[in-house]
Design a protein around this motif. Sequence first.
Motif, PDB file in Angstrom:
ATOM      1  N   CYS A 220       0.824  -1.211   0.000  1.00 43.66           N
ATOM      2  CA  CYS A 220       0.000   0.000   0.000  1.00 43.66           C
ATOM      3  C   CYS A 220       0.859   1.262   0.000  1.00 43.66           C
ATOM      4  CB  CYS A 220      -0.925  -0.016   1.207  1.00 43.66           C
ATOM      5  SG  CYS A 220      -2.035  -1.435   1.221  1.00 43.66           S
TER       6      CYS A 220
ATOM      7  N   GLU B 277      -0.855   4.333  -1.671  1.00 45.97           N
ATOM      8  CA  GLU B 277      -1.926   4.871  -0.836  1.00 45.97           C
ATOM      9  C   GLU B 277      -1.360   5.628   0.359  1.00 45.97           C
ATOM     10  OE1 GLU B 277      -1.862   1.853  -2.063  1.00 45.97           O
ATOM     11  OE2 GLU B 277      -3.682   1.700  -3.268  1.00 45.97           O
ATOM     12  N   SER B 278      -0.294   5.108   0.926  1.00 44.10           N
ATOM     13  CA  SER B 278       0.365   5.775   2.047  1.00 44.10           C
ATOM     14  C   SER B 278       0.941   7.118   1.614  1.00 44.10           C
ATOM     15  CB  SER B 278       1.479   4.877   2.594  1.00 44.10           C
ATOM     16  OG  SER B 278       2.227   5.532   3.571  1.00 44.10           O
TER      17      SER B 278
ATOM     18  N   SER C 105      -1.886   9.700   1.066  1.00 47.31           N
ATOM     19  CA  SER C 105      -2.452  10.268   2.290  1.00 47.31           C
ATOM     20  C   SER C 105      -1.481  11.262   2.926  1.00 47.31           C
ATOM     21  CB  SER C 105      -2.837   9.174   3.285  1.00 47.31           C
ATOM     22  OG  SER C 105      -1.713   8.439   3.681  1.00 47.31           O
TER      23      SER C 105
ATOM     24  N   TYR D  45      -6.374   3.797   2.130  1.00 47.18           N
ATOM     25  CA  TYR D  45      -5.217   3.113   2.716  1.00 47.18           C
ATOM     26  C   TYR D  45      -5.675   1.986   3.653  1.00 47.18           C
ATOM     27  CZ  TYR D  45      -1.069   2.234   5.496  1.00 47.18           C
ATOM     28  OH  TYR D  45      -0.033   1.620   6.141  1.00 47.18           O
TER      29      TYR D  45
END
Length: 85
Positions: free
Chosen positions: A16, A19-20, A23, A44
Amino acid sequence: MPSVTQRLRDPDINPCLSESDASTRCLDENNYDRERCSTYFLRYKNCRRFWNSIVMQRRKNGVKPFMPTAAERDEILRAVGNMPY
């Protein structure tokens, strides 16, 4: 870079990563207003939940390594049809 940070930045270990990063980038751009980034946090969280279920399934079936490599993950996502999270 500390070894823990290097491990978390490794795409073979962290499924991920994008996604991390998204964010974190959202927090930076919105002056750390967590409410504005809730969709990124949810994506996430769903990503971690999905890959954790894959790890548990592989562990149950005795497949090693438990976390699929980046190439295997791409194959799994293609089989699913799209990103399920």
